[in-house]
Design an enzyme around this catalytic site. Structure first.
Site, PDB file in Angstrom:
ATOM      1  N   ASP A  54     174.512 -67.085  -8.300  1.00 12.72           N
ATOM      2  CA  ASP A  54     174.063 -66.014  -9.179  1.00 12.72           C
ATOM      3  C   ASP A  54     174.168 -66.519 -10.616  1.00 12.72           C
ATOM      4  O   ASP A  54     175.209 -67.062 -10.994  1.00 12.72           O
ATOM      5  CB  ASP A  54     174.985 -64.796  -9.003  1.00 12.72           C
ATOM      6  CG  ASP A  54     174.202 -63.536  -8.735  1.00 12.72           C
ATOM      7  OD1 ASP A  54     173.331 -63.231  -9.557  1.00 12.72           O
ATOM      8  OD2 ASP A  54     174.447 -62.871  -7.720  1.00 12.72           O
ATOM      9  N   ASP A  67     170.148 -62.895 -12.781  1.00 11.72           N
ATOM     10  CA  ASP A  67     170.502 -61.501 -13.006  1.00 11.72           C
ATOM     11  C   ASP A  67     169.921 -60.977 -14.317  1.00 11.72           C
ATOM     12  O   ASP A  67     169.974 -61.667 -15.343  1.00 11.72           O
ATOM     13  CB  ASP A  67     172.041 -61.415 -13.060  1.00 11.72           C
ATOM     14  CG  ASP A  67     172.556 -60.005 -13.210  1.00 11.72           C
ATOM     15  OD1 ASP A  67     172.410 -59.232 -12.256  1.00 11.72           O
ATOM     16  OD2 ASP A  67     173.107 -59.674 -14.281  1.00 11.72           O
ATOM     17  N   HIS A 126     173.408 -55.971  -3.068  1.00 11.80           N
ATOM     18  CA  HIS A 126     174.731 -55.471  -3.490  1.00 11.80           C
ATOM     19  C   HIS A 126     174.633 -54.284  -4.447  1.00 11.80           C
ATOM     20  O   HIS A 126     175.648 -53.666  -4.758  1.00 11.80           O
ATOM     21  CB  HIS A 126     175.502 -56.610  -4.169  1.00 11.80           C
ATOM     22  CG  HIS A 126     174.808 -57.103  -5.408  1.00 11.80           C
ATOM     23  ND1 HIS A 126     173.640 -57.834  -5.349  1.00 11.80           N
ATOM     24  CD2 HIS A 126     175.077 -56.925  -6.719  1.00 11.80           C
ATOM     25  CE1 HIS A 126     173.234 -58.089  -6.585  1.00 11.80           C
ATOM     26  NE2 HIS A 126     174.083 -57.549  -7.439  1.00 11.80           N
ATOM     27  N   ASP A 127     173.426 -53.986  -4.945  1.00 11.73           N
ATOM     28  CA  ASP A 127     173.242 -52.877  -5.896  1.00 11.73           C
ATOM     29  C   ASP A 127     172.595 -51.663  -5.241  1.00 11.73           C
ATOM     30  O   ASP A 127     172.248 -50.705  -5.921  1.00 11.73           O
ATOM     31  CB  ASP A 127     172.322 -53.314  -7.054  1.00 11.73           C
ATOM     32  CG  ASP A 127     173.037 -54.190  -8.069  1.00 11.73           C
ATOM     33  OD1 ASP A 127     174.275 -54.104  -8.159  1.00 11.73           O
ATOM     34  OD2 ASP A 127     172.350 -54.953  -8.768  1.00 11.73           O
TER      35      ASP A 127
END
Length: 559
Positions: A99, A201, A333-334
């Site tokens: 990430d 991100d 994950h969001d």
């Protein structure tokens, strides 16, 4: 350098390390836990792991607030563990992507600490500071996690620093060439280590409107969404072109952009043959269930299967027109768990529905991404009090909901539906009290709807969600079908509103996918040819029609 697109045939699995496998019994997953399950991932056909952040971090936003880009946080292990993971994954033909979080750091990063300690430090220019003389914040922008985007500097009245997300995530100043060079060095350091690339991100936030002007408020708090002045702004292209040339291009790295809000017209710049990134996530339908992505406490949106279908095909069309590639996702994950989100009737949140959703997205043009636990059909949790939540965004949305006049019970219901913690409950390896994730109380309580939803039980059941994902992986890697599933053109098929159906065609070969996303049987024209995959145990047809059971998905090679 033009992208060779070597990554088109990959199957990617997102590991959220904190919740994957705990090997030292501190209740937190770790890198050794990922190593322990590499053979499991290989059994799914996975060829690439996206590892959510394992960098050193105070964990205010669960690792998306980085205090040292070149260190592993001790709760996940050591750099030696990371190097071992790279080696062991490679032995199994699995690549690793990290990430990349370069829109902001943690407020505990040494750069920010030095910026705060000394106003004349060069690190002050690594971030965004503004001084006002009227005792008010510089403007009325609202952060994505709620409240002002400005936090006052301790002991410097009238001086504020800027953050798009939480106050503990100060924004990096991409206008500063020295900062950019420091970031590029760090990126290349990891690529030199042998990672295959990055998931990037919040990348559309790097450029802000430099007038820093207030706008008319769009909420009761007198503030306006920061995205109106700090997302996809003119000039972003300069940063992204330079970033690509200084880093990814040199290594032929794969890059997956988290690029919310990119207009269809800009897609060629992002993912065209010479785009900034290899691909971006197709988020088109991930938030179909809510009215406002950043303020989901405001409630749900009404939607139909037909709208879901139209959204998917329309996004695919834009991607194709851009000459680009997409990363196809159901979960991350969001996001809440897809079974709980897209299947609104609880009684229908079954393994059959999980398999139908899987087939729906998996064979679309693009690279399929599987989020941990998706492949066993994990579901959302039910929490009864706010103290049971961990996620900073959920807690902020709860507070905003109360301020907007919601009752605590209503606010909790919204959180149970939408909290990012839904995706972060520990992985369910078996049916023991801590799911085989740990032998001690996990950092976040287990999901509470997990009857038969675990790897051990599903391994033994040939009709399980897990074994269906394995079958899909086999089909995608099968040399006879591989080219069509990767490069075949997409043709939407005319079917009833509650069915999603499409073909992938390359040369003479046609692969047809039919997915019934309703609780009623549905008729579609009978395809001629051989059945490749069936999410249920039988197939019903009459002279001219295939009759799909509720939540049945089938894949044919058609003549």
């Amino acid at each position: 350098m033009t992208n060779t697109r070597w990554w088109k045939g990959e199957i990617v699995y997102q590991v959220y390390p904190r919740s994957f496998q705990d090997t030292n019994n501190d209740g937190i997953g770790d890198l050794q836990g990922v190593i322990q399950h590499l053979d499991y991932l290989k059994s799914l056909g996975v060829t690439m792991i996206w590892l959510s952040p394992v960098y050193q971090s105070p964990m205010v936003d669960m690792g998306y607030d980085i205090s040292d880009y070149q260190a592993i946080d001790p709760q996940f292990g050591t750099m030696a563990d990371f190097d071992q993971l790279l080696v062991e994954a490679k032995k199994r033909g699995i690549k690793l992507i990290m990430d990349l979080v370069v829109n902001h750091t943690s407020d505990q990063h040494t750069w920010f600490k030095q910026a705060l300690a000394d106003p004349s430090s060069p690190y002050r220019k690594y971030y965004i500071f503004k001084k006002t003389t009227d005792g008010k914040v510089p403007n009325n922008w609202r952060s994505i996690f709620g409240g002002s985007t400005w936090t006052e500097v301790p002991n410097e009245p009238g001086t504020y620093y800027f953050h798009t997300f939480a106050p503990q995530q100060p924004e990096l100043n991409w206008e500063n060439p020295k900062l950019r060079q420091a970031i590029y060095q760090m990126i290349n350091w990891w690529l030199d280590k042998g990672i295959a690339g990055y998931r990037i991100d919040a990348i559309t936030h790097l450029k802000k409107d430099l007038d820093w002007a207030s706008l008319p408020p769009d909420g009761d708090d007198g503030l306006v969404a920061v995205t109106k002045k700090g997302q996809n702004r003119p000039g972003l292209n300069k940063f992204l072109d330079e970033l690509k040339a200084a880093t990814f291009d040199k290594y032929n790295a794969v890059t997956v952009g988290e690029a919310y809000g990119v207009p269809a017209g800009d897609l060629p710049q992002f993912i065209g043959p010479d785009g900034y990134f290899s691909m971006i996530f197709d988020f088109s339908y991930l938030n179909i269930d809510i009215a406002n992505v950043d303020e989901w406490y405001r409630g749900k949106a009404d939607w139909s299967i037909k709208e879901l279908k139209d959204t998917i095909f329309s996004a695919q069309k834009s991607i194709k027109q851009a000459g680009g590639w997409t990363a196809n996702v159901l979960e991350n994950h969001d996001q809440p768990r897809v079974l709980s989100k897209l299947i609104r009737n609880k009684a229908e949140q079954t393994p059959q529905a999980a398999k139908a959703l899987a087939a729906m997205y998996y064979f679309l043009p693009g690279v399929p991404f599987i989020y941990q636990g998706q492949e066993i059909g994990m579901k959302n949790f039910q929490r009864t009090k706010i103290s049971e939540f961990n996620d900073v965004s959920s807690i902020n949305n709860y507070q905003m909901a109360l301020k907007a006049g919601f009752q605590p019970q209503q606010a909790l219901e919204l959180l149970n539906d939408r909290s990012r913690d839904n995706a972060r409950t520990p992985m369910q390896w078996d049916n023991t009290s801590f799911g085989g994730f740990s032998r001690t109380q996990p950092w976040l309580s287990m999901g509470n709807d997990r009857q038969k939803i675990n790897v051990t039980d599903e391994n033994l059941d040939p009709t399980s969600v897990l074994n269906f994902y394995r079958a899909m992986g086999k089909l995608r890697h099968n040399p006879h079908y591989r080219s069509t599933l990767i490069d075949g053109k997409l043709i939407e098929l005319p079917v009833p509103d509650d069915v999603i159906a499409y073909q992938r065609q390359l040369g003479e070969q046609i692969i047809s996918v039919f997915v019934n996303l309703s609780a009623e049987s549905q008729k579609v024209s009978l395809p001629t040819g051989s059945l490749l995959l069936n999410s249920q145990t039988n197939l019903v047809q009459d002279a001219a029609n295939l009759i799909l059971h509720p939540y049945q998905a089938v894949v044919f090679e058609t003549d």
